[in-house]
Design a protein around this motif. Structure first.
Motif, short mmCIF file in Angstrom:
data_model
loop_
_atom_site.label_atom_id
_atom_site.label_comp_id
_atom_site.label_asym_id
_atom_site.label_seq_id
_atom_site.Cartn_x
_atom_site.Cartn_y
_atom_site.Cartn_z
N UNK A 109 0.85 -1.19 0.00
CA UNK A 109 0.00 0.00 0.00
C UNK A 109 0.89 1.23 0.00
N UNK A 110 0.54 2.20 -0.84
CA UNK A 110 1.35 3.42 -0.99
C UNK A 110 0.48 4.65 -0.79
N UNK A 111 1.04 5.67 -0.16
CA UNK A 111 0.36 6.96 0.00
C UNK A 111 1.37 8.08 -0.17
N UNK A 112 0.90 9.21 -0.66
CA UNK A 112 1.74 10.41 -0.81
C UNK A 112 0.89 11.65 -0.61
N UNK A 113 1.47 12.64 0.08
CA UNK A 113 0.80 13.91 0.34
C UNK A 113 -0.55 13.70 1.01
N UNK A 114 -0.52 12.97 2.10
CA UNK A 114 -1.73 12.76 2.91
C UNK A 114 -1.35 12.98 4.37
N UNK A 115 -2.00 13.91 5.02
CA UNK A 115 -1.74 14.33 6.40
C UNK A 115 -0.23 14.55 6.60
N UNK A 116 0.42 13.74 7.44
CA UNK A 116 1.84 14.00 7.73
C UNK A 116 2.79 13.34 6.74
N UNK A 117 2.25 12.63 5.75
CA UNK A 117 3.11 11.98 4.76
C UNK A 117 3.24 12.86 3.52
N UNK A 118 4.28 13.69 3.53
CA UNK A 118 4.50 14.59 2.39
C UNK A 118 4.99 13.81 1.17
N UNK A 119 5.99 12.97 1.37
CA UNK A 119 6.57 12.19 0.28
C UNK A 119 5.99 10.78 0.28
N UNK A 120 6.26 10.07 -0.77
CA UNK A 120 5.72 8.73 -0.94
C UNK A 120 6.21 7.79 0.16
N UNK A 121 5.28 7.04 0.74
CA UNK A 121 5.62 6.00 1.70
C UNK A 121 4.94 4.71 1.24
N UNK A 122 5.63 3.59 1.44
CA UNK A 122 5.12 2.30 1.00
C UNK A 122 5.21 1.30 2.14
N UNK A 123 4.09 0.65 2.43
CA UNK A 123 4.08 -0.48 3.33
C UNK A 123 4.15 -1.74 2.48
N UNK A 124 5.20 -2.53 2.68
CA UNK A 124 5.47 -3.70 1.85
C UNK A 124 5.26 -4.97 2.68
N UNK A 125 4.27 -5.78 2.30
CA UNK A 125 3.98 -7.01 3.02
C UNK A 125 4.69 -8.22 2.43
N UNK A 126 5.57 -8.01 1.47
CA UNK A 126 6.33 -9.12 0.90
C UNK A 126 7.40 -9.58 1.89
N UNK A 127 7.50 -10.87 2.09
CA UNK A 127 8.49 -11.42 3.01
C UNK A 127 9.87 -11.39 2.38
#
Length: 420
Positions: free
Chosen positions: A5-23
């Motif tokens: 899941x990826x988000x960018x420019x949402x609340x305190x996340x200015x730059x792109x952040x990615x949550x990676x569930x791959x082991x």
């Protein structure tokens, strides 16, 4: 199953952040991994740690907003929403504000597996309109949208190209949901819709508090207890294991009054069964408690454990902000253990917590631990313990509290600390 899941420019996340569930290739705790194929293995659990106001809840909120934004636009599913609620969701896209150069565009993207198909979907939007949107199935383009311009993958062009008219403020996927016939919808959208309808479950702390109060009054969360004896037996078993004083659940007929209409109807209401003891500790009888007589922690565990069992039973993603709030650490561990068990084949748990008793190499692999940190400019970032050079036998919680991994509060000494 959630892949990323990826988000960018949402609340305190200015730059792109990615949550990676791959082991990763770690060999520790093999039961914590869902083995899909030679190329893709997914984690069953992922925990987010960080200081207060670091952005942990904001990330869960981003996932909640993403789902809500999509389905608020699905006209065929609006019968249970009022127009104010839909508009509130639309304008709930809170961009990062602590910058002299504000960006109006927020971005969200998800990759998940449903019925052995890999779905990739995302969009860029402002509070007023959708700028870009993309949808891929098994790495094959379904469509790409740039403003109001649409292009299609070869497999889907004939099926979708008749539906090119769309307003700027609407997601194209919601247009397809409204106009496609049932056969086409099954071909293009069924896995997408079923994943969010059945598998993607987000509990925000602020919303959960409201649902707890609602649950105690209406008991809608317990409806399955009425008709599924095995389900009720399993929930009773979990309640007894949790040792919170409840030995069973009894469903009793009561006359319920609708507060809005005043209409009365007979309904089954769950009562929590508690045993009565004499002075020697012998059981002498039973008492039946209403839900409102139970503690908030008990209600919270009762609500969670039903959702947890359903996830373990059929698969899905259980996403919780502050899982350990109002729960004893051993109850939190009990829930985490259920997801990490070898008998759980395809359910995942993603949660935030401050409970460092869980932060150890007996409970988690290094790729299952994610930290959320915020810099002095108010920008939140994500990074996994596996991104750091940490030994597998490290004492995670001790090192974390000593600041070796970051993502902890930094206390500033004030004038009051100096004394006279």
């Amino acid at each position: 199953m959630l892949v990323m899941f990826k988000a960018r420019n949402y609340t305190s996340f200015k730059d792109e952040v990615i949550l990676d569930m791959r082991a990763t290739s770690y060999v520790q705790h093999p039961s914590h991994v869902i083995n899909l194929n030679d190329k893709l293995n997914l984690l069953k659990t992922n925990v987010l740690y960080g200081a207060n106001a670091s952005g942990k809840s904001n990330f869960i909120s981003a996932m909640f907003f993403f789902e809500s934004y999509i389905f608020s636009q699905f006209l065929s599913r609006k019968e249970n929403r009022n127009i104010d609620e839909v508009e509130d969701i639309k304008y709930g896209c809170e961009k990062f504000l602590l910058s002299s150069h504000l960006d109006d565009t927020s971005e969200f993207e998800i990759i998940f597996i449903k019925n052995n198909n890999q779905i990739q979907y995302g969009f860029e939007c402002t509070q007023e309109k959708v700028l870009n949107e993309w949808y891929y199935i098994n790495d094959k383009k379904v469509y790409d949208r740039n403003d109001l311009s649409l292009t299609y993958g070869n497999k889907y062009s004939k099926l979708l190209s008749s539906y090119k008219k769309l307003p700027q403020e609407r997601l194209y996927i919601s247009v397809l949901d409204y106009f496609l016939d049932d056969d086409a919808k099954r071909n293009v959208l069924s896995d997408f819709i079923d994943f969010f309808a059945d598998d993607f479950n987000v509990f925000l702390e602020i919303n959960f508090e409201s649902s707890i109060k609602q649950m105690a009054g209406s008991c809608t969360i317990l409806k399955r207890l009425e008709y599924d004896d095995y389900f009720r037996m399993k929930i009773e078993e979990y309640l007894r294991v949790a040792d919170i004083g409840i030995v069973g659940i009894d469903l009793q007929e009561e006359i319920m009054t609708n507060k809005k209409t005043g209409e009365e109807k007979e309904d089954k209401v769950p009562k929590m069964i508690h045993e009565v003891y004499d002075e020697k500790g012998n059981v002498t009888g039973r008492k039946y408690f209403d839900l409102k007589q139970e503690s908030s922690g008990t209600l919270r565990f009762l609500s969670y454990i039903q959702g947890v069992y359903e996830m373990i039973e059929k698969g899905g993603v259980f996403i919780v902000d502050e899982l350990s709030a109002r729960l004893h650490p051993l109850l939190t561990k009990f829930i985490v253990d259920l997801f990490q068990d070898k008998n759980n084949n395809n359910a995942q748990l993603l949660f935030t917590t401050h409970d460092v008793s869980l932060l150890n190499n007996k409970q988690f692999r290094r790729d299952e631990v994610v930290f959320v940190d915020k810099n002095k400019r108010g920008e939140s970032t994500l990074y996994a313990l596996s991104d750091l050079k940490v030994r597998e036998d490290a004492t995670f919680n001790k090192d974390y509290l000593q600041g070796k991994y970051g993502a902890i509060p930094i206390f500033q000494h004030s004038e009051f600390d100096k004394g006279d």
